[in-house]
Design an enzyme around this catalytic site. Structure first.
Site, PDB file in Angstrom:
ATOM      1  N   ASP A 128      30.939  16.404   3.595  1.00 50.53           N
ATOM      2  CA  ASP A 128      29.950  15.483   4.156  1.00 50.53           C
ATOM      3  C   ASP A 128      28.554  16.031   3.842  1.00 50.53           C
ATOM      4  O   ASP A 128      28.414  17.104   3.247  1.00 50.53           O
ATOM      5  CB  ASP A 128      30.186  15.251   5.655  1.00 50.53           C
ATOM      6  CG  ASP A 128      30.081  16.529   6.462  1.00 50.53           C
ATOM      7  OD1 ASP A 128      29.618  17.555   5.922  1.00 50.53           O
ATOM      8  OD2 ASP A 128      30.461  16.508   7.644  1.00 50.53           O
TER       9      ASP A 128
ATOM     10  N   ASP B 220      38.825  10.061   7.356  1.00 48.31           N
ATOM     11  CA  ASP B 220      38.890  11.454   7.798  1.00 48.31           C
ATOM     12  C   ASP B 220      38.756  11.470   9.303  1.00 48.31           C
ATOM     13  O   ASP B 220      38.099  10.598   9.883  1.00 48.31           O
ATOM     14  CB  ASP B 220      37.733  12.270   7.206  1.00 48.31           C
ATOM     15  CG  ASP B 220      36.449  12.082   7.997  1.00 48.31           C
ATOM     16  OD1 ASP B 220      36.153  12.909   8.882  1.00 48.31           O
ATOM     17  OD2 ASP B 220      35.740  11.084   7.752  1.00 48.31           O
TER      18      ASP B 220
END
Lengths: 377, 377
Positions: free
Chosen positions: B93, B268
């Site tokens: 991320d 996720d």
């Protein structure tokens, strides 16, 4: 009446011995190290990893298991091996040691010990007979007699009183064990603190009672290593040569190597897992503290010569990072690495004794530890 | 300039799609679930277990890794895959989400965000460009643009401002990514909170900038499932059909099933490991709370039909005991069981789409969850 003997000695080298102890759940190669699966689990390891690391037998703590989930419950679920999924030999302690170290409001008398659970404060009683019953319910392959262990240093009077009580409890344990399942074993425990005369008296009394195997208790409780070794030297010659000998709660790799040299066959200790959880690895070149910043940028494994995958593959930098970050995987890997190292040491010991080269192995192993960890770079 | 595309769609069934995304570290089968290995480790699992459970790709958190052990250090050690031993595809991320949820003394402006580390209070800066640089240093296969995520409920004005800022940061991220390693990818992120008009504007702006794949961010942050699904329905039709779509931070098995039905390819979530650590198992028959006393004497496994060994072998009584005793093994087993269940669900989803039977799979799977756990006995 002499108890049956399933211990076979394969070789001796000086006082060191190697052999096989056959239990209802399989064969234990000795000298053997038993990792401690306190409450029915090995902290940080799957059972398959415990086995893969070379473990033949594990130790379960009666005190923890009787309180939670309870001995009768485990029996109803098929015994510890089935309950936990560890399908190998298991030795259980008597519960006495943890009662004295963990439980609250203990009261010890001739009959046994009453105490309150450290978990929920509930009241419990442990007598020699109840301890045997619990260990039987757990499905233990090797049960230990209830004894009283005195922390050192202690007054001689206290040591002697506890030693005599332990002998009487040993006799009661043996009677209680008479109806135990075939093939299961009961070990007596010699006490006597750091007093040679009391150690010898305890050993003689214990052998007179007669057990499947003989343990030395009350050591590695604060005394110097030299005292521990001296006590082993008092007791071991008095034990029947054809029975297994177990040094309880020991210890460091150094302690184990020295005790094997003095005729001990079995060991247990929480050190590999507990120290692993605190970032410490046992290696061929002595202990390594992975929390140390010297490892932060080091791409090298703990020991590239190790046969254990985690020991020779993970970078020190990664292990350091896991330890510093408090990641579970750090405790998992280091616990596994340490148990693998202990079992690697035991395998080396067994091979050396079998080949008559124990003295050389003893020297080389000590030289490795003395050498210390590889140089930082 | 159009970016290269390594995503291949194999089949569609309604809006649901299945395909393969090729990364420098391997192929990802979609729809894909990415377990979250926050700080370079999957809590409670060995990497081999993550892989064995059916995982193709994992997510690493840039915020955690940039603070400890540091992006430059990981680069010097050969990148995340080599550092951790997870030798497969990895998405990172941007770090922005954790800066806003974990860091102290945040200050956000057009240039980026400055903050103090929650670990040691040290000062750091994260701009779109620095985020891309860090993700490149980590060796990420799929990098995410820096964005600003607003927790819901929020004022429309705040949502719009964050969405516009995210679009501008997306453009800067794409420019910064131009010199990235061949085969690595950059995903844009659509924001816009729970406002359909803003979601559509965000999606259009993002597609105009152009990325390897497209994410929907800022959902599963407190809004009802219906709102989340409505927002997906606004955004998905505006995204290029031939590019992967990633719904960030989602979610429960129910969320995933519904989002797949609406055209999402990647997910996720920390839920399988986090809930596992808290004694909760995801199963074919819905969630099971192993801390519940109903399991204390139950010798049955969690799900005897499961293909995952731990799910079909360990007794509920044992898992209950481990959870109640706070044993690490409880967290380890339930985390593994949950990731295996998630990946089993994803495999079922992929097969059903490939066979054109997704609707039936959707119904049967929901029926199983609705049925609930087996009856106590």
């Amino acid at each position: 009446m002499t108890l049956p003997n399933t211990f076979e000695l394969d070789a001796r080298d000086g006082e060191a011995r190697t052999g096989r102890l056959t239990t209802p759940h399989g064969v234990v190669r000795t000298p053997a190290f038993m990792p401690v699966g306190t409450a029915g689990a090995m902290k940080g390891l799957h059972w398959r990893e415990v086995r893969d690391a070379g473990t033949d037998i594990v130790l379960g703590n009666t005190y923890h298991l009787m309180l939670r989930p309870g001995a009768e419950r485990i029996a109803a679920l098929g015994g510890l091996q089935r309950f936990t999924g560890w399908n190998g030999p298991m030795l259980t302690d008597s519960g006495g040691f943890q009662v004295m170290s963990l439980a609250q409001l203990r009261k010890l008398g001739e009959g046994g010990v009453t105490f309150r659970s450290h978990i929920d404060g509930s009241s419990h009683e442990l007598s020699p007979e109840r301890s045997i019953e619990i260990q039987r319910l757990l499905g233990s392959d090797i049960a230990m007699q209830l004894d009283e262990c005195v922390r050192l240093p202690a007054e001689r009077g206290d040591i002697e009183r506890a030693m005599q009580l332990s002998l009487r409890w040993g006799e009661r344990s043996r009677r209680a064990f008479e109806t135990a399942a075939e093939g299961t074993m009961l070990f007596g425990i010699a006490q006597g603190g750091d007093v040679p005369e009391l150690r010898r008296a305890s050993a003689r009394g214990m052998v007179e009672t007669g057990f499947h195997g003989y343990a030395i208790g009350g050591l590695a409780v604060g005394e110097p290593q030299a005292v521990m070794l001296a006590m082993i030297e008092e007791v071991a010659p008095l034990l029947p040569a054809d029975r297994p000998r177990y040094l309880m709660g020991v210890g460091t790799p150094q302690d184990i190597l020295e005790a094997v040299k003095r005729g001990i066959d079995m060991f247990d200790c929480v050190m590999p897992t507990r120290n692993g959880r605190h970032g410490m690895a046992f290696t061929r070149l002595g202990p390594v503290n992975l929390a140390n910043a010297r490892h932060a940028d080091d791409p090298r494994p703990l020991d590239e010569q190790s046969a254990w995958p985690a020991t020779r593959s993970y970078a020190r930098a990664y292990l350091h990072h896991l330890v510093k970050s408090g990641e579970t995987l750090g405790a998992m890997l280091l616990s596994e690495i340490n148990i693998a190292y202990y079992q690697h040491l035991m395998a080396g010991i067994r091979d050396a004794i079998a080949q008559g080269s124990f003295e050389q192995f003893w020297e080389q192993t000590r030289a490795g530890w003395a050498q210390g960890d590889i140089t930082p770079r």
